[in-house]
Design an enzyme around this catalytic site. Structure first.
Site, short mmCIF file in Angstrom:
data_model
loop_
_atom_site.label_atom_id
_atom_site.label_comp_id
_atom_site.label_asym_id
_atom_site.label_seq_id
_atom_site.Cartn_x
_atom_site.Cartn_y
_atom_site.Cartn_z
N SER A 142 5.31 9.47 2.97
CA SER A 142 6.49 8.59 3.62
C SER A 142 7.37 9.49 4.16
O SER A 142 7.65 11.07 3.61
CB SER A 142 7.45 8.58 2.74
OG SER A 142 9.08 7.55 2.85
N TYR A 155 11.41 9.43 -5.77
CA TYR A 155 10.46 9.28 -4.65
C TYR A 155 10.48 10.65 -3.92
O TYR A 155 8.17 10.53 -3.42
CB TYR A 155 11.20 7.73 -3.88
CG TYR A 155 10.51 6.67 -2.87
CD1 TYR A 155 9.23 6.44 -3.48
CD2 TYR A 155 10.99 7.59 -1.37
CE1 TYR A 155 8.65 5.56 -1.99
CE2 TYR A 155 9.57 6.75 -0.75
CZ TYR A 155 8.96 5.64 -0.81
OH TYR A 155 8.26 5.25 -0.08
P1 NAD Z 1 5.24 -2.55 -2.48
O1 NAD Z 1 6.51 -2.12 -3.20
O2 NAD Z 1 5.92 -4.49 -1.52
O3 NAD Z 1 4.41 -3.30 -2.81
C1 NAD Z 1 3.93 -2.23 -3.85
C2 NAD Z 1 2.50 -2.05 -4.95
O4 NAD Z 1 2.54 -1.44 -5.60
C3 NAD Z 1 2.57 -4.02 -4.92
O5 NAD Z 1 1.21 -3.91 -4.79
C4 NAD Z 1 2.77 -3.02 -6.80
O6 NAD Z 1 1.89 -4.42 -7.52
C5 NAD Z 1 1.68 -1.76 -7.04
N1 NAD Z 1 2.33 -1.82 -7.80
C6 NAD Z 1 3.40 -1.17 -8.55
N2 NAD Z 1 3.14 -0.34 -10.10
C7 NAD Z 1 2.29 0.08 -10.06
C8 NAD Z 1 1.34 0.00 -11.54
N3 NAD Z 1 1.61 1.11 -12.39
N4 NAD Z 1 -0.15 -0.29 -11.42
C9 NAD Z 1 -1.19 -0.70 -10.08
N5 NAD Z 1 -0.08 -1.43 -9.56
C10 NAD Z 1 1.37 -1.09 -9.32
O7 NAD Z 1 5.54 -1.36 -1.39
P2 NAD Z 1 5.27 -0.82 -0.53
O8 NAD Z 1 6.43 -1.36 0.64
O9 NAD Z 1 3.91 -2.02 -0.03
O10 NAD Z 1 4.36 0.16 0.17
C11 NAD Z 1 3.73 0.76 0.23
C12 NAD Z 1 3.21 2.15 -0.01
O11 NAD Z 1 3.76 2.36 1.71
C13 NAD Z 1 4.26 2.82 -1.03
O12 NAD Z 1 3.18 3.48 -1.06
C14 NAD Z 1 5.19 3.54 -0.24
O13 NAD Z 1 5.80 4.39 -0.53
C15 NAD Z 1 4.89 3.85 1.24
N6 NAD Z 1 6.25 3.80 2.11
C16 NAD Z 1 6.48 2.26 2.10
C17 NAD Z 1 7.70 2.14 3.77
C18 NAD Z 1 8.18 1.02 3.92
O14 NAD Z 1 9.52 0.89 4.44
N7 NAD Z 1 7.77 -0.14 2.51
C19 NAD Z 1 7.99 3.25 3.90
C20 NAD Z 1 7.52 4.44 3.85
C21 NAD Z 1 6.03 4.45 2.64
#
Ligand code: NAD
Length: 268
Positions: A142, A155
């Protein structure tokens, strides 16, 4: 993609992971979905993905915080598709505590899901990749893997660790020209999780949802708009194609220039 590959995408029941699963299915991969959510919605999504792209899509609800589940998820993917050619470590759990008040149980859970599970999955899939002479691992870091914000210790730590795992994996697979491991570092992506945080900000600051959408970005120095999940998925899909085999060990920002311009007034 000339040959059908088998992809395991963790946390693919919503948000960026779901978009990645779709993009890889569109590229002709069989896909193992993973993550939590409403069973009917997941099944509907699984069936639609399979039908639309003519590939096999399965779902495994492994809890990545449980070590034995991580192994079960690997085995289930291998049994379903004969291999794991592509591993996308996308799942995440987020806590929002300051260090002073960080509950140790939450800390250990965050590290288990966000750091240990990606390591164990990498350990599980690498031998098969070496045997077949082909593999792609994409890890999610990230912009918060490149700099910190307060209240995000778990995080920031996990996303920085993902850069370490990526480089260590790239180092140990350098002699294998068709195995790559890269990290991507998104800025603010408009996902269900982001929408929840925007809603909280609207409530706290007495703003409308639309006003809070802009304020959320302004506070993060990403002033030109949100990134669409499909764009992040497009980058992941590219890294998983043949033509990306020269890219390994990289940490690639997809953040509308945010991390490149922190000294220019953004606050990360
Ligand atoms: P989200 O929170 O929408 O989804 C997370 C997913 O992980 C879900 O499908 C959830 O069910 C699953 N999950 C959570 N705990 C779990 C567990 N114990 N076992 C199995 N599955 C589990 O996330 P997002 O916003 O789509 O982010 C996806 C990736 O992108 C992450 O690694 C996040 O750090 C990274 N990211 C996101 C953003 C953003 O702005 N959304 C920014 C930078 C990085």
């Amino acid at each position: 993609m000339s040959k059908r590959r088998a992809a395991l995408v963790t946390g693919s029941t919503r948000g960026i992971g779901q978009a990645i699963a779709r993009a890889l299915a569109a590229d002709g991969c069989n896909v193992m979905l993973n993550g939590f959510g409403d069973a009917d919605a997941i099944e509907k999504d699984r069936a639609a993905m399979a039908e639309e792209h003519g590939v096999e899509v399965q779902y495994n609800g492994a809890d990545l915080g449980v070590e034995s589940d991580v192994d079960t998820l690997t085995r289930a993917t291998e049994e379903a598709f004969g291999a794991v050619d592509i591993l996308v470590n996308n799942a995440v759990i987020r806590y929002f505590h300051t260090i002073d008040g960080f509950d140790r149980k939450d800390w250990n859970h965050a590290m288990a899901v966000n750091v240990t599970a990606p390591f164990l999955l990498t350990q599980n899939v690498l031998p098969g990749m070496r045997e077949r002479g082909w593999g792609r691992i994409v890890n999610f870091s990230s912009v918060l893997g490149l700099a910190a914000r307060s209240g995000r210790a778990d995080y920031v730590t996990a996303k920085t660790a993902m850069l370490g795992i990526t480089r260590a994996t790239a180092a140990e697979t350098r002699s294998e020209p068709n195995i790559t491991c890269n990290a991507i570092c998104p800025g603010s992506v408009l996902t269900p999780n982001t929408e929840i945080k925007i809603g909280e900000l609207a409530e706290e600051a007495g703003l409308s949802f639309d006003e809070a959408k802009g304020e959320y970005l302004r506070r993060r120095g990403q002033t030109t708009g949100y990134i669409e999940p499909a764009r992040v998925a497009g980058l992941v899909a590219f890294l998983c194609r043949e033509e990306a085999s020269d890219i390994t060990g990289a940490a690639i920002p997809i953040d509308r220039g945010r991390s490149a311009t922190w000294l220019d007034g953004g606050n990360g």
